[in-house]
Design a protein around this motif. Structure first.
Motif, PDB file in Angstrom:
ATOM      1  N   CYS A   1      54.712  27.166  45.927  1.00 18.87           N
ATOM      2  CA  CYS A   1      55.337  28.439  45.567  1.00 18.87           C
ATOM      3  C   CYS A   1      56.838  28.257  45.424  1.00 18.87           C
ATOM      4  O   CYS A   1      57.449  28.713  44.456  1.00 18.87           O
ATOM      5  N   ILE A  33      50.282  30.445  42.419  1.00 20.63           N
ATOM      6  CA  ILE A  33      50.585  30.908  43.768  1.00 20.63           C
ATOM      7  C   ILE A  33      51.814  31.801  43.688  1.00 20.63           C
ATOM      8  O   ILE A  33      52.936  31.345  43.562  1.00 20.63           O
ATOM      9  N   THR A  34      51.571  33.047  43.754  1.00 16.78           N
ATOM     10  CA  THR A  34      52.668  33.989  43.620  1.00 16.78           C
ATOM     11  C   THR A  34      53.153  34.388  44.994  1.00 16.78           C
ATOM     12  O   THR A  34      52.558  34.045  46.020  1.00 16.78           O
ATOM     13  N   LEU A  89      43.815  29.027  47.843  1.00 19.44           N
ATOM     14  CA  LEU A  89      43.669  30.295  48.538  1.00 19.44           C
ATOM     15  C   LEU A  89      42.239  30.481  49.025  1.00 19.44           C
ATOM     16  O   LEU A  89      41.983  30.943  50.142  1.00 19.44           O
ATOM     17  N   ASP A  92      49.857  37.359  51.346  1.00 12.70           N
ATOM     18  CA  ASP A  92      48.465  37.544  51.785  1.00 12.70           C
ATOM     19  C   ASP A  92      48.046  36.444  52.727  1.00 12.70           C
ATOM     20  O   ASP A  92      47.431  36.675  53.776  1.00 12.70           O
ATOM     21  N   LEU A  93      48.387  35.254  52.312  1.00 12.60           N
ATOM     22  CA  LEU A  93      48.020  34.099  53.127  1.00 12.60           C
ATOM     23  C   LEU A  93      48.578  34.214  54.532  1.00 12.60           C
ATOM     24  O   LEU A  93      47.890  34.015  55.522  1.00 12.60           O
ATOM     25  N   GLU A  99      53.019  37.278  46.187  1.00 13.68           N
ATOM     26  CA  GLU A  99      52.063  38.168  46.855  1.00 13.68           C
ATOM     27  C   GLU A  99      50.979  37.351  47.546  1.00 13.68           C
ATOM     28  O   GLU A  99      50.549  37.670  48.657  1.00 13.68           O
ATOM     29  N   SER A 100      50.548  36.319  46.836  1.00 15.96           N
ATOM     30  CA  SER A 100      49.458  35.551  47.437  1.00 15.96           C
ATOM     31  C   SER A 100      49.937  34.860  48.709  1.00 15.96           C
ATOM     32  O   SER A 100      49.209  34.734  49.680  1.00 15.96           O
ATOM     33  N   CYS A 135      50.744  25.607  50.031  1.00 20.86           N
ATOM     34  CA  CYS A 135      50.911  26.775  49.160  1.00 20.86           C
ATOM     35  C   CYS A 135      52.361  27.211  49.130  1.00 20.86           C
ATOM     36  O   CYS A 135      52.935  27.496  48.067  1.00 20.86           O
ATOM     37  N   ALA A 158      44.807  28.990  40.280  1.00 18.13           N
ATOM     38  CA  ALA A 158      45.416  30.299  40.523  1.00 18.13           C
ATOM     39  C   ALA A 158      46.889  30.097  40.813  1.00 18.13           C
ATOM     40  O   ALA A 158      47.241  29.354  41.725  1.00 18.13           O
ATOM     41  N   ASN A 201      41.636  25.736  44.055  1.00 14.40           N
ATOM     42  CA  ASN A 201      41.982  27.082  44.503  1.00 14.40           C
ATOM     43  C   ASN A 201      42.256  27.044  46.008  1.00 14.40           C
ATOM     44  O   ASN A 201      41.383  27.334  46.807  1.00 14.40           O
TER      45      ASN A 201
END
Lengths: 143, 853
Positions: free
Chosen positions: B493, B546-547, B456, B553-554, B549-550, B489, B544, B454
């Motif tokens: 992605c 990695i979209t 994130l 967020d990151l 949105e994530s 990430c 998870a 994970n």
């Protein structure tokens, strides 16, 4: 070789006799004595009488208010050194009669002479009380 | 200061007065001492020898016990020395012994005095001089007084001769040439029937022989054979513990090939171990440790006692038993042992806890972790150890975490897991001992982020607000790892086919960061074109998804965390380096930039450049190793396209450097190479492999991270080189002395073999320092050698024997004397009487016929 030094220290940490068989400066001696005395005095009765310090060992024993510490090489027989300490105490006892700390304090030079008879160059050369004490008694008679 | 007057000498304080005064403490100790010192200085200048000597005596006292410098009294001491009175002489020598040393300037002046006293008829004076010589001898003194010592070695008086022998070693040490002169006399002394002399001489020889022969060939087997039986008898019969201990030690150190002897010794050791006396317990444990090297069964037998001693009241005993337990650790029991020990550690005081942890760490990491089979377990143990409250081994744990991460590829997932656990816990951030561990954890999570489940979560852990408690260097690592995670990430992605245009993502980044980040992204895209999409997917273990949105967020998180940093003056912006500046950097020696790198093509032809995130370490090392041209190679290789068909082939190619070369066919299998394969780890140290590994990197040089710990992979090599250097030093010191003795020995062929006999006895006895006996006759026989050495030196003594030719006429006599002496020394004060009788009989009968020549 063999024995590096012999110290007699009282319970408060004051040195009563110091005999070194290798040269150390005054500061080194002070530091060494401080360290060792701290280590040995902190130990209690149940713990063993051998302490490892740097590259040599300290064998010690307490007699009443005085600690006898002998620093030896690593390959020395610890039990034998304990016997040597006892021999030393018995010799002093024979000479002073019921030796106590005060005797050593007031007759420091005699204690030194006794040690000089027994140990030379770090090796024990004499273990007979009579032989050790005879020169000292001769000297006392002469003076 | 006025000169000394009659008044001074009349009213001089004696030593006794001084001491009394000190004790009375009327004016405070320091004041009293300084007053006395002043008086002493005055008195010591007096012409009257008695005054001087008393002053000297007082000064010696003060110097000895109160650490005052005595050097001003050097000259007066010499003056007092010249007094005819013995007591003065004694005092003077005493003072000299306390204060003279090698660098005392007027040491030369004492030579004459010593010479006079050495030649005196009074044996006590002679002994005084000898005693003095033994303590303060330096090269000049030794050289000048050798003839006198030589004479004294054959003096009539036992008292003198004994001491002369004891001094001889010191003289030899300081002035090796004296060996030529004195050696023969020394050897002649061996013929002396008096045990006192004999023991002194043997002592000297043991010391000498050690220096000469300790580096020569191994144990003389026949010697050992002879000695074993008497020693075993002694062990069985003696009543004195110190002698018993001596025998045990002899057996375990040098006679370890003799099973029965060892068994007997171990039995006795067991007796020591269960004894109440802590001294005996300690010595028993020590003896066991020596045995453990060759006879592990002995330790296994006594396992319960050893483990029990781990919780003994005496710290020395605890440490000894810990060492023993470590000796018992092997591949099979390492995990259970560690479990037990860690439990002990949790219950113990801080000092012992750290001892335990330290010993676990060092044992497990010995020889590149050879005893560890399950690295996953070990890595989690490391994490656990960092959490122990008193742990101060943070540095070592840090080192090992990184080391294992580098060397053992397969444990990286677990490593990242452990790292994540460590990073997430905010409580650890406050513990300064753990900063090292945390930095290691951070680095590894950045480095091997592709193995994390994970990312994130990792990112959040790395960016948590309490990280500002960390020192800047470690924060830097956190930041770098955070970026690595971020890039990873983003990469995944993108790989997943999300439609984020490069420009769009850039918008999210704060301006200061965009420069470096965009460069990375740019590079990723160039690699991406060449990299195998399936490979990257295979790597990612993210649970998870990695979209987009994530990612957003990151990026927000990053901006939040690092935005304020940009404003602070700690952070500097790295701009590009202009060509002219680059030109000013001078090339290191040995770096050949223009050379044809086509050879490398051959080696690295089938190595695929792996994903951008891995192998980001090590470039600093490259510079260090002078392999800096590899960094140039990096750029070239990064553009190599790679085609692969099967998963295995591509895995093999990716990890090609961890496989043995193709010609070893057994490696081409479907299994992963085992994690602790020694060949695997050995490769890593190999420079060629290192090079290959780095050529596989796709990093742009600019992206070289500034690690605070460039983990040097070549550590092992350094250590290997250090050893021979260290070994040379003791050799050179002994060379002159050993050379001299060797000369003498080889020079004169007719030297006695008796020394070898006495060595026999010495080896069997070592030094028994016995207590005083009432019977003087018995006493004289019992007097002990001052010092002996471990009988491991017997082997050298055996060597010495071989080089001496026998003198047959004295053989029988020798043997008898020596045998008798040997037997005599076996009795202690209590058992002396009974020991003598039965042993005398065998002494006569068991005459050893040959000299082991």
């Amino acid at each position: 070789m063999g024995i590096r030094f012999i110290l007699m220290v009282n319970k408060q940490g004051q040195t009563r006799l110091a005999q070194y068989y290798e040269w150390l400066t005054v500061e080194e001696r002070r530091a060494l004595e401080g360290e060792i005395v701290r280590k040995c005095l902190a130990r209690n009765e149940q713990q063993c009488s051998f302490v490892e310090h740097r590259n040599y060992k300290i064998v010690y024993r307490r007699y009443a208010s005085l600690f006898f510490l002998v620093g030896v090489d690593n390959d020395e027989n610890e039990l034998a050194i304990l016997e040597f300490i006892h021999l030393l105490v018995e010799t002093m006892d024979r000479h002073f009669g019921n030796v106590c700390e005060l005797d050593i304090m007031f007759h420091l030079e005699k204690a030194h002479f006794m040690l000089e008879e027994m140990v030379m160059n770090g090796s024990i050369v004499e273990t007979s009380k009579a032989n050790i004490l005879s020169p000292i008694q001769l000297m006392e008679k002469a003076t | 200061m006025s000169g000394p007057s009659l008044m001074d000498s009349l009213f001089q304080r004696s030593l006794e007065d001084l001491i009394k005064g000190l004790r009375q403490q009327l004016i405070g100790e320091q004041a009293f001492i300084s007053k006395s010192l002043e008086e002493i200085r005055k008195e010591i200048k007096s012409t009257d020898l008695s005054t001087k000597s008393t002053a000297l005596l007082k000064l010696s006292y003060l110097s000895n016990l109160h650490f005052h410098d005595m050097s001003f009294a050097v000259f007066p001491a010499l003056e007092v020395l010249s007094s005819p009175r013995f007591s003065h002489k004694k005092i003077a020598y005493h003072a000299i012994l306390l204060s003279f040393h090698d660098s005392t300037p007027i040491l030369l002046l004492i030579t004459n005095h010593l010479r006079k006293d050495l030649n005196s008829t009074n044996e006590f004076e002679v002994s005084l001089a000898l005693q003095c010589l033994s303590r303060i001898a330096n090269v000049d003194l030794a050289r000048d007084l050798t003839p006198e010592v030589f004479t004294l070695l054959s003096s009539n008086k036992l008292y003198v001769r004994k001491r002369a022998v004891a001094v001889v070693l010191r003289v030899f040490e300081k002035y090796p040439d004296s060996v030529r002169v004195c050696f023969k006399r020394l050897v002649e002394n061996l013929e002396n029937s008096d045990p006192q002399i004999l023991s002194a001489v043997v002592g000297v020889f043991s010391e000498l022989v050690l220096k000469i022969f300790s580096k020569l060939a191994p144990l003389e087997p026949r010697l050992a054979k002879r000695v074993v039986e008497p020693i075993c008898d002694l062990m069985r019969n003696t009543g004195a513990t110190s002698l018993l201990f001596e025998c045990i030690r002899t057996v375990v150190t040098s006679l370890s090939e003799y099973e029965s002897a060892v068994r007997l010794a171990v039995g006795k050791v067991r007796g020591f171990l269960v004894d109440e006396d802590p001294n005996l317990k300690y010595l028993g444990l020590q003896a066991l440790r020596i045995v453990a090297e060759k006879h592990l069964w002995a330790v296994a037998e006594n396992k319960e006692v050893v483990i029990k001693s781990l919780s003994d009241a005496d710290p020395n005993i605890k440490i000894e038993s810990l060492r023993l337990v470590m000796a018992m650790v092997s591949e099979h029991n390492v995990s259970e042992m560690s479990r037990v020990l860690v439990n002990y550690a949790l219950k113990s005081d801080p000092v012992f806890c750290n001892e335990i942890l330290g010993s676990i760490l060092s044992t497990c990491s010995r020889n590149l972790y050879e005893i560890i089979v399950d690295f996953d377990w070990y890595v989690s143990l490391l994490g656990e150890m960092s959490r122990i409250p008193h742990c101060q081994m943070g540095d070592e744990i840090e080192n090992q975490l990184i080391d294992i991460g580098l060397r053992v590829k397969d444990v990286r997932p677990e490593l990242v897991h452990v790292a994540r656990d460590l990073l997430i816990d905010p409580a650890l951030l406050g513990n300064s001992f753990l900063h090292g561990v945390l930095s290691a954890a951070a680095w590894e999570s950045g480095e091997y982020v592709e193995f994390s489940r994970n990312p994130l979560e990792l990112m959040e852990a790395l960016l948590q607000p309490r990280t500002n408690l960390l020192p800047p260097s470690i924060r830097a690592i956190y930041i770098q790892s955070a970026f690595k995670v971020l890039v990873f990430c983003l990469h995944t992605c993108i790989m997943q086919g999300e439609s984020i245009a490069p420009s769009a993502s850039l918008d999210y980044l704060p301006s200061g960061v965009s420069a470096s980040a965009s460069y990375e992204l740019f590079d990723d895209f160039s690699v991406e074109n060449g990299a195998d999409a399936t490979v990257v997917h295979g790597q990612t273990r993210a649970s998870a998804p990695i979209t987009e949105e994530s990612i957003v967020d990151l990026l927000n998180l990053v901006e939040l965390a690092f935005g304020p940093l940009l404003g602070s003056h700690d952070v500097e912006e790295l701009g590009p380096v202009s060509l002219s500046a680059q030109g000013k950097v001078c090339l290191p020696n040995g770096l050949v930039l223009k050379e044809n790198l086509s050879d490398l093509e051959m080696i690295c032809g089938d190595i695929e450049p792996s994903s951008s995130n891995s192998f980001s370490f090590g470039n600093p090392n490259e510079e260090k190793d002078g392999l800096s041209f590899s960094s140039l190679q990096i750029k070239e290789d990064s553009e190599q396209p790679h085609e692969s068909t099967s998963l295995l082939a591509e895995h093999r190619k990716r990890h090609g450097l961890y496989y043995l070369p193709l010609r070893k066919s057994e490696i081409i299998s479907n299994d992963y190479p085992p994690a602790n394969d020694p060949t695997l780890q050995g490769d890593i140290n190999d420079n060629a492999d290192h090079l290959v590994k780095l050529t596989a990197e796709s990093l742009v040089p600019k992206r070289k991270p500034n690690h605070s710990k460039p983990r040097p992979v070549v550590v092992k090599l350094d250590e290997v080189n250090e050893k021979p250097v260290a070994m040379k030093q003791p050799e050179s010191r002994d060379n002159s002395l050993s050379g001299a003795v060797r000369e003498v020995l080889f020079g004169s062929e007719d030297i006695l073999p008796t020394s070898s006999q006495s060595n026999l006895s010495n080896s069997s006895k070592r030094k028994g320092k016995e207590k005083q006996h009432t019977d003087p006759h018995v006493e004289s026989k019992e007097s002990a050698v001052g010092d002996g050495n471990s009988s491991s030196r017997r082997r050298s003594q055996g060597k010495e024997r071989r080089q001496r030719s026998p003198r047959k006429k004295n053989d029988e006599e020798r043997k008898d004397t020596v045998q008798k002496e040997k037997k005599n020394r076996s009795g202690r004060h209590k058992s002396i009487q009974r020991a003598e009788e039965p042993l005398k009989v065998p002494a006569q009968t068991s005459v050893i016929p040959d000299f082991l020549l």
